[in-house]
Design a protein around this motif. Structure first.
Motif, PDB file in Angstrom:
ATOM      1  N   GLY A  27      25.116  47.461  35.380  1.00 12.84           N
ATOM      2  CA  GLY A  27      26.407  47.953  35.864  1.00 12.84           C
ATOM      3  C   GLY A  27      26.210  49.271  36.586  1.00 12.84           C
ATOM      4  N   ARG A  28      27.275  49.742  37.205  1.00 16.67           N
ATOM      5  CA  ARG A  28      27.167  51.026  37.885  1.00 16.67           C
ATOM      6  C   ARG A  28      27.120  52.147  36.847  1.00 16.67           C
ATOM      7  NH1 ARG A  28      32.132  53.561  37.844  1.00 16.67           N
ATOM      8  NH2 ARG A  28      33.959  52.221  37.573  1.00 16.67           N
ATOM      9  N   PRO A  29      26.813  53.383  37.247  1.00  8.70           N
ATOM     10  CA  PRO A  29      26.723  54.486  36.281  1.00  8.70           C
ATOM     11  C   PRO A  29      28.042  54.751  35.560  1.00  8.70           C
ATOM     12  CG  PRO A  29      25.691  55.089  38.374  1.00  8.70           C
ATOM     13  CD  PRO A  29      26.401  53.790  38.609  1.00  8.70           C
ATOM     14  N   ASN A  30      27.911  55.154  34.296  1.00  6.33           N
ATOM     15  CA  ASN A  30      29.022  55.651  33.492  1.00  6.33           C
ATOM     16  C   ASN A  30      30.069  54.595  33.145  1.00  6.33           C
ATOM     17  OD1 ASN A  30      29.768  58.019  32.094  1.00  6.33           O
ATOM     18  ND2 ASN A  30      31.481  58.354  33.504  1.00  6.33           N
ATOM     19  N   SER A  45      38.924  50.611  32.549  1.00  2.50           N
ATOM     20  CA  SER A  45      40.001  51.590  32.736  1.00  2.50           C
ATOM     21  C   SER A  45      40.094  52.081  34.171  1.00  2.50           C
ATOM     22  CB  SER A  45      39.781  52.789  31.798  1.00  2.50           C
ATOM     23  OG  SER A  45      38.614  53.511  32.166  1.00  2.50           O
ATOM     24  N   GLU A  46      39.176  51.623  35.037  1.00  4.06           N
ATOM     25  CA  GLU A  46      39.170  52.053  36.433  1.00  4.06           C
ATOM     26  C   GLU A  46      39.117  50.833  37.350  1.00  4.06           C
ATOM     27  OE1 GLU A  46      35.794  54.530  37.000  1.00  4.06           O
ATOM     28  OE2 GLU A  46      36.540  56.171  35.723  1.00  4.06           O
ATOM     29  N   PRO A  47      39.689  50.933  38.544  1.00  2.00           N
ATOM     30  CA  PRO A  47      39.593  49.813  39.491  1.00  2.00           C
ATOM     31  C   PRO A  47      38.131  49.563  39.879  1.00  2.00           C
ATOM     32  CG  PRO A  47      41.265  51.396  40.172  1.00  2.00           C
ATOM     33  CD  PRO A  47      40.504  52.052  39.070  1.00  2.00           C
ATOM     34  N   LEU A  48      37.847  48.334  40.284  1.00  3.31           N
ATOM     35  CA  LEU A  48      36.493  48.004  40.722  1.00  3.31           C
ATOM     36  C   LEU A  48      36.133  48.803  41.958  1.00  3.31           C
ATOM     37  CD1 LEU A  48      36.508  44.114  40.312  1.00  3.31           C
ATOM     38  CD2 LEU A  48      35.426  45.798  38.810  1.00  3.31           C
ATOM     39  N   THR A  49      34.886  49.249  42.003  1.00  2.00           N
ATOM     40  CA  THR A  49      34.408  50.066  43.115  1.00  2.00           C
ATOM     41  C   THR A  49      33.521  49.212  44.025  1.00  2.00           C
ATOM     42  OG1 THR A  49      32.379  50.748  41.981  1.00  2.00           O
ATOM     43  CG2 THR A  49      34.377  52.040  41.535  1.00  2.00           C
ATOM     44  N   PRO A  50      33.179  49.711  45.214  1.00  2.00           N
ATOM     45  CA  PRO A  50      32.231  48.988  46.065  1.00  2.00           C
ATOM     46  C   PRO A  50      30.910  48.692  45.356  1.00  2.00           C
ATOM     47  CG  PRO A  50      33.329  50.681  47.344  1.00  2.00           C
ATOM     48  CD  PRO A  50      33.761  50.879  45.916  1.00  2.00           C
ATOM     49  N   ALA A  51      30.455  49.599  44.478  1.00  2.00           N
ATOM     50  CA  ALA A  51      29.218  49.366  43.733  1.00  2.00           C
ATOM     51  C   ALA A  51      29.372  48.182  42.781  1.00  2.00           C
ATOM     52  CB  ALA A  51      28.822  50.616  42.955  1.00  2.00           C
ATOM     53  N   ASP A  52      30.572  48.071  42.151  1.00  2.00           N
ATOM     54  CA  ASP A  52      30.842  46.916  41.293  1.00  2.00           C
ATOM     55  C   ASP A  52      30.797  45.624  42.102  1.00  2.00           C
ATOM     56  OD1 ASP A  52      31.300  48.232  38.792  1.00  2.00           O
ATOM     57  OD2 ASP A  52      33.245  48.886  39.538  1.00  2.00           O
ATOM     58  N   LEU A  53      31.476  45.615  43.242  1.00  2.00           N
ATOM     59  CA  LEU A  53      31.560  44.405  44.060  1.00  2.00           C
ATOM     60  C   LEU A  53      30.193  44.006  44.610  1.00  2.00           C
ATOM     61  CD1 LEU A  53      34.894  45.193  45.935  1.00  2.00           C
ATOM     62  CD2 LEU A  53      34.545  43.672  43.977  1.00  2.00           C
ATOM     63  N   ALA A  54      29.355  45.000  44.908  1.00  3.65           N
ATOM     64  CA  ALA A  54      28.003  44.698  45.376  1.00  3.65           C
ATOM     65  C   ALA A  54      27.193  44.011  44.279  1.00  3.65           C
ATOM     66  CB  ALA A  54      27.304  45.970  45.839  1.00  3.65           C
ATOM     67  N   GLY A  56      23.633  51.623  41.891  1.00  2.00           N
ATOM     68  CA  GLY A  56      24.524  52.125  42.922  1.00  2.00           C
ATOM     69  C   GLY A  56      23.733  52.925  43.934  1.00  2.00           C
ATOM     70  N   ALA A  57      24.397  53.784  44.668  1.00  2.00           N
ATOM     71  CA  ALA A  57      23.704  54.633  45.638  1.00  2.00           C
ATOM     72  C   ALA A  57      22.971  55.735  44.893  1.00  2.00           C
ATOM     73  CB  ALA A  57      24.692  55.222  46.633  1.00  2.00           C
ATOM     74  N   PRO A  58      21.637  55.854  45.052  1.00  2.00           N
ATOM     75  CA  PRO A  58      20.881  56.870  44.307  1.00  2.00           C
ATOM     76  C   PRO A  58      21.183  58.281  44.817  1.00  2.00           C
ATOM     77  CG  PRO A  58      19.448  55.756  45.864  1.00  2.00           C
ATOM     78  CD  PRO A  58      20.760  55.038  45.906  1.00  2.00           C
ATOM     79  N   GLY A  59      21.184  59.237  43.857  1.00  2.00           N
ATOM     80  CA  GLY A  59      21.419  60.621  44.233  1.00  2.00           C
ATOM     81  C   GLY A  59      20.148  61.389  44.490  1.00  2.00           C
ATOM     82  N   LEU A  74      43.860  49.447  30.248  1.00  2.00           N
ATOM     83  CA  LEU A  74      43.023  48.658  31.152  1.00  2.00           C
ATOM     84  C   LEU A  74      43.747  48.351  32.462  1.00  2.00           C
ATOM     85  CD1 LEU A  74      41.407  46.083  28.667  1.00  2.00           C
ATOM     86  CD2 LEU A  74      40.434  48.217  29.542  1.00  2.00           C
ATOM     87  N   VAL A  75      42.995  48.417  33.546  1.00  7.54           N
ATOM     88  CA  VAL A  75      43.542  48.050  34.862  1.00  7.54           C
ATOM     89  C   VAL A  75      42.816  46.812  35.411  1.00  7.54           C
ATOM     90  CG1 VAL A  75      44.225  50.416  35.393  1.00  7.54           C
ATOM     91  CG2 VAL A  75      41.957  49.600  36.089  1.00  7.54           C
ATOM     92  N   ILE A  76      41.836  46.324  34.651  1.00 10.30           N
ATOM     93  CA  ILE A  76      41.085  45.133  35.046  1.00 10.30           C
ATOM     94  C   ILE A  76      41.309  44.052  33.984  1.00 10.30           C
ATOM     95  CG2 ILE A  76      38.791  44.165  35.471  1.00 10.30           C
ATOM     96  CD1 ILE A  76      37.915  46.875  36.461  1.00 10.30           C
ATOM     97  N   SER A  77      41.573  42.840  34.421  1.00 10.46           N
ATOM     98  CA  SER A  77      41.845  41.728  33.506  1.00 10.46           C
ATOM     99  C   SER A  77      40.783  40.648  33.642  1.00 10.46           C
ATOM    100  CB  SER A  77      43.221  41.134  33.814  1.00 10.46           C
ATOM    101  OG  SER A  77      43.214  40.545  35.115  1.00 10.46           O
ATOM    102  N   GLU A  78      40.787  39.729  32.671  1.00  7.88           N
ATOM    103  CA  GLU A  78      39.868  38.598  32.735  1.00  7.88           C
ATOM    104  C   GLU A  78      40.124  37.753  33.974  1.00  7.88           C
ATOM    105  OE1 GLU A  78      39.311  36.369  29.065  1.00  7.88           O
ATOM    106  OE2 GLU A  78      40.283  38.002  27.943  1.00  7.88           O
ATOM    107  N   GLU A  79      41.425  37.598  34.333  1.00  6.64           N
ATOM    108  CA  GLU A  79      41.779  36.795  35.502  1.00  6.64           C
ATOM    109  C   GLU A  79      41.180  37.376  36.778  1.00  6.64           C
ATOM    110  OE1 GLU A  79      44.202  35.919  32.158  1.00  6.64           O
ATOM    111  OE2 GLU A  79      43.915  37.845  33.185  1.00  6.64           O
ATOM    112  N   MET A  80      41.178  38.678  36.879  1.00  9.01           N
ATOM    113  CA  MET A  80      40.601  39.322  38.065  1.00  9.01           C
ATOM    114  C   MET A  80      39.100  39.021  38.166  1.00  9.01           C
ATOM    115  SD  MET A  80      42.502  43.041  37.826  1.00  9.01           S
ATOM    116  CE  MET A  80      41.477  43.753  39.110  1.00  9.01           C
TER     117      MET A  80
END
Length: 455
Positions: free
Chosen positions: A226-229, A309-318, A278-281, A339-345
Motif C-alpha cells: 500500500g502507499r505510505p501511512n 478514512s481518506e479518499p483514494l489517491t493516485p498512488a492507490d489507483l496506480a 508511491g513517489a520516492p522522496g 470511513l469514506v471508502i466502502s466495499e462497493e467502491m
C-alpha cells in the motif's frame, strides 16, 4: 555397506544437558573402545545396552563421564554398525570426543550422510529420507504430523501402488505392440483410457495431499502493500499481536522489508511488511519501494492496505493496476475512524476481490483476515491428510499427471497406443525419481546437502 567410519555431533551446538556423538560403519565398536573406557568394552557388550564409562583424551586421561551403546547392522538407523556416545552437553567436551574419534581413524560425516546411508542401505526410501528433513524443519504441529505420516511410508505406499499400476498397463500395451501375431488379449482404447483416467485421478489426489504438506512446511508468503501511512506496520503488529514494527504518523517510516512468521490453523504465515509504494522522496526510499515491489511479485498473497478514512489517491489507483492480475486480498483499514471508502467502491475497481473492513489499531477484523489468508491458499479442505513433500516431489507428481493427460489426449485424437506407451514411460520415470528407484549422485547430493551434519 561403506568401508569408512563416519562420525559427527548429532545434537545442537552449545550448552545443554547432554550431547550425542554418533559413529557409523564397520568396526565402529572397536574404534569407540579406543576413546571410551568402561567396565566392559563395547566389543563385549550386547547391542542396545547402555554402558557407563569415561571419555579419554590423547594422554588416556578421563575428561568426562559418558554413556555409550552400539547397534548391530542392519538394525540401526543407517543399516550399518553404529555407536552413540552421550557426553555432558557443552561446547568443548563433545568436540573433544569427536576429535578423538577422527584421530583414531573415523572421518567427519558430510551433511545428511547418516540419512543418505540409511537410504542407500534400504532402510528408508527417498521420500522417507526427505521426510526426516521435514520433521527437523517443522514449525507447527500439523507440519510435524504431515512429515511423520510421510516418514511412516504413506506417501511411498500411495505412490508405489500407482507406479505398479502404470507398470501393469505399460506391459500389457507393449506386449500387444511387440508381439501382435501372438494370441495375447488386446486392450481396447476404451479400457486404456479408463485406466489412465483412474491413474491420473489417483495422482491428483496424491498431489492435493502433498500440496497441503508443502504448505504446512513452507507456509504462505504474504506481502502487506500500500502507499505510505495507511497502516501496514500497524496491521503487521496486529497480526503478530506484538509491536514488531515501528508505527508513527510520519509517512514512509518503513524503508526496508520486515519479515515475521506466525502460525495459524497449523500453517506458517510469512508476513512481509513493505515500504509504502508511491513517489520516492529520496534514494533510500526509492530502494525500499523497489524491494517492496519485488516482494509483492514473489508473494503467494498480497494484502492491499487502504486508509479507509481518506479518499483514494493516485498512488492507490496506480497500485490497483499492479495487483489486479495477482492473488490478493483488500483491507479497508482505520475502521475506528469515519470511513469514506466502502466495499462497493473497491469492488468497482477490483470486481470479486475479497474485501475486509478492519481496524489494525483496535485489532478488529484480524481473525477473519487470518482465516481469509489461509483459505485463499489452502481452500476449505482438511489439513489432517497432508503429506510432507518437497518442491522436487511435487514437481515430479505434476509431471506424471501431465504425462498421463497427454496419453489420454493422444487416444482422443486417434493416435496409436504406441504414443500412449511413450507417455506412460514418461510418467513411470517421474514416479521412479519420486521414490528414489532411479536417482543419480547429483540428485542425492542436492537432497542430502540440505541436512545438518550429524543427521
Amino acid at each position: 555397506m561403506s568401508e569408512d567410519i563416519i562420525a559427527a555431533i548429532s545434537t545442537a551446538w552449545g550448552e545443554a544437558g547432554i550431547a550425542i556423538v554418533r559413529l557409523s560403519g564397520f568396526n565402529s565398536r572397536e574404534l569407540a573402545d579406543e576413546v571410551v573406557h568402561g567396565i566392559r568394552p563395547l566389543s563385549e557388550t550386547p547391542p542396545r545396552v547402555l554402558r557407563n564409562g569415561y571419555l579419554l583424551d590423547e594422554k588416556k586421561e578421563p575428561i568426562d563421564q559418558v554413556l555409550f551403546s552400539w547397534f548391530r547392522a542392519p538394525k540401526s538407523y543407517t543399516g550399518e554398525e553404529m555407536v552413540e556416545i552421550s557426553t555432558h552437553g557443552g561446547t568443548l567436551v563433545a568436540q573433544k570426543c569427536l576429535e578423538s574419534l577422527i584421530g583414531k581413524g573415523a572421518r567427519l560425516a558430510e551433511p545428511g550422510e547418516f540419512t543418505r546411508r540409511a537410504f542407500l542401505n534400504g532402510k528408508i526410501d527417498l521420500s522417507q529420507a526427505e521426510a526426516v528433513l521435514g520433521i527437523i524443519r517443522s514449525k507447527s504441529e500439523e507440519a510435524l504430523r504431515a512429515a511423520t505420516r510421510t516418514l511412516r511410508g504413506e506417501l511411498s505406499s500411495f505412490a508405489k501402488d500407482i507406479y505398479n499400476e502404470m507398470l501393469t498397463i505399460s506391459s500389457s500395451i507393449e506386449v500387444g505392440l511387440d508381439f501382435p501375431e501372438e494370441d495375447i488379449p488386446f486392450i481396447e482404447n476404451e479400457g486404456v483410457e479408463s485406466a489412465l483416467y483412474t491413474l491420473k485421478q489417483g495422482l491428483e489426489d496424491l498431489l492435493d495431499r502433498c500440496n497441503t504438506g508443502f504448505l504446512l512446511r513452507e507456509g504462505i508468503r504474504v506481502a502487506l502493500v500500500g502507499r505510505p501511512n495507511v497502516g501496514k506496520s500497524s496491521l503487521l503488529n496486529a497480526l503478530l499481536k506484538e509491536s514488531r514494527a515501528i508505527v508513527t504518523a510520519i509517512p514512509g517510516t518503513t524503508r526496508d522489508l520486515i519479515e515475521e512468521v506466525l502460525t495459524y490453523r497449523g500453517i506458517p504465515i510469512r508476513l512481509v511488511d513493505t515500504a509504502g509504494i508511491g513517489a520516492p522522496g529520496d534514494e533510500i526510499e526509492a530502494m525500499g519501494i523497489a524491494r517492496a515491489e519485488k516482494a509483492m511479485m514473489e508473494a503467494d498473497v498480497r494484502i492491499w492496505v487502504i486508509d479507509g478514512s481518506e479518499p483514494l489517491t493516485p498512488a492507490d489507483l496506480a497500485l490497483v493496476q499492479k495487483i489486479s492480475a495477482t492473488n490478493h486480498i483488500v483491507t479497508i483499514n482505520k475502521a475506528d475512524l469515519p470511513l469514506v471508502i466502502s466495499e462497493e467502491m473497491i469492488n468497482g475497481l477490483l470486481p470479486q476481490s475479497p474485501v475486509f473492513v478492519i481496524s489494525a489499531e483496535k485489532r478488529e477484523g484480524i481473525e477473519a483476515l487470518k482465516d481469509a489468508i489461509v483459505t485463499n491458499i489452502a481452500g476449505g479442505g482438511t489439513l489432517t491428510s497432508g503429506l510432507n513433500a518437497s518442491s522436487r516431489q511435487v514437481e515430479e507428481i505434476r509431471k506424471a499427471i501431465q504425462a498421463l493427460g497427454q496419453g489420454i489426449s493422444a487416444l482422443n485424437e486417434g493416435m496409436g497406443q504406441d504414443v500412449v506407451a511413450a507417455c506412460l514411460y514418461d510418467g513411470r520415470t517421474c514416479m521412479e525419481r519420486l521414490l528414489g528407484l532411479s536417482v543419480d549422485d547429483a540428485l542425492l547430493e542436492t537432497i542430502f546437502s540440505q541436512f545438518c551434519v550429524g543427521k
